[in-house]
Design a protein around this motif. Sequence first.
Motif, PDB file in Angstrom:
ATOM      1  N   SER A  67      61.826   4.901  55.900  1.00  0.00           N
ATOM      2  CA  SER A  67      60.746   4.003  56.334  1.00  0.00           C
ATOM      3  C   SER A  67      60.386   4.235  57.797  1.00  0.00           C
ATOM      4  CB  SER A  67      61.166   2.542  56.132  1.00  0.00           C
ATOM      5  OG  SER A  67      61.409   2.278  54.774  1.00  0.00           O
ATOM      6  N   ARG A  70      58.241   7.351  57.861  1.00  0.00           N
ATOM      7  CA  ARG A  70      57.009   7.245  57.075  1.00  0.00           C
ATOM      8  C   ARG A  70      55.728   7.138  57.900  1.00  0.00           C
ATOM      9  NH1 ARG A  70      53.659   3.809  54.279  1.00  0.00           N
ATOM     10  NH2 ARG A  70      54.463   1.957  55.335  1.00  0.00           N
ATOM     11  N   SER A  78      54.515   7.739  50.917  1.00  0.00           N
ATOM     12  CA  SER A  78      54.072   6.387  50.603  1.00  0.00           C
ATOM     13  C   SER A  78      55.293   5.488  50.420  1.00  0.00           C
ATOM     14  CB  SER A  78      53.242   6.398  49.315  1.00  0.00           C
ATOM     15  OG  SER A  78      54.039   6.828  48.215  1.00  0.00           O
ATOM     16  N   LYS A  79      55.069   4.185  50.303  1.00  0.00           N
ATOM     17  CA  LYS A  79      56.180   3.262  50.079  1.00  0.00           C
ATOM     18  C   LYS A  79      56.908   3.570  48.770  1.00  0.00           C
ATOM     19  CE  LYS A  79      54.562  -0.720  52.764  1.00  0.00           C
ATOM     20  NZ  LYS A  79      54.200  -2.161  52.732  1.00  0.00           N
ATOM     21  N   ARG A  83      60.925   4.613  48.280  1.00  0.00           N
ATOM     22  CA  ARG A  83      61.838   3.973  47.318  1.00  0.00           C
ATOM     23  C   ARG A  83      62.444   5.020  46.379  1.00  0.00           C
ATOM     24  NH1 ARG A  83      57.855  -0.308  47.487  1.00  0.00           N
ATOM     25  NH2 ARG A  83      56.741   0.636  45.730  1.00  0.00           N
TER      26      ARG A  83
END
Length: 213
Positions: A67, A70, A78-79, A83
Amino acid sequence: MWSVLAFMAGGIAGYIVHKQLIVFLNKPLHQALYYTSPAGSFNFVMRISMVTGVATALPVIIYNLASFIRPAYPKQLSKKTVRLITLLSVTLALVGALFAFLLVVPMSLHFFQSYSVDQLKPLIAADDYLGFIINCLVSFVIIFQTPLLVMFIDRIKPISPKKLLHYEKFVIVGSLVLALILPFTYDPLTQFLLAIPIVLLYNLSIIFVAIIH
């Protein structure tokens, strides 16, 4: 802060179940462990608790690191990708740790014990044994991150599968060198068991990159 909280929670949980963890870690050795200082038992339990805390915090740490990176690559990471990276990393880490503990550690211990003689009786210190186990597990946890690392680099800067195949000869040589220098791979069979997953995981990375492309 979340990583620190996860570490503390894991450490507390590790302390609560430290007796069960000691029994589990001692299974490949099949003999009692000893400590050589007044605080030896206390230090051993604390080390097990801390290692459990790190293992518990690992998914949180990976997620936060991804994160953190990012914003520099908003299109590539992307998020959802972050994940997915976290899930894959933790899965690969678990597989690597299980591979090391169930296969590599028993074989290494068997090799070392094969040199025992009647005049030499083993009196293995708990700290030395735990250090041996941790070194082995950490090595394979890192090694099993190879596919994720290659895909992560490809995500930032695309690499052609053909170019990755060109580098395979260096990976093979590097895996053999690594197998020679690690402190738990003295026998040829254990060295082979270490080198083979590296090469296989690298080729798996090439397949994943080809599919992505």
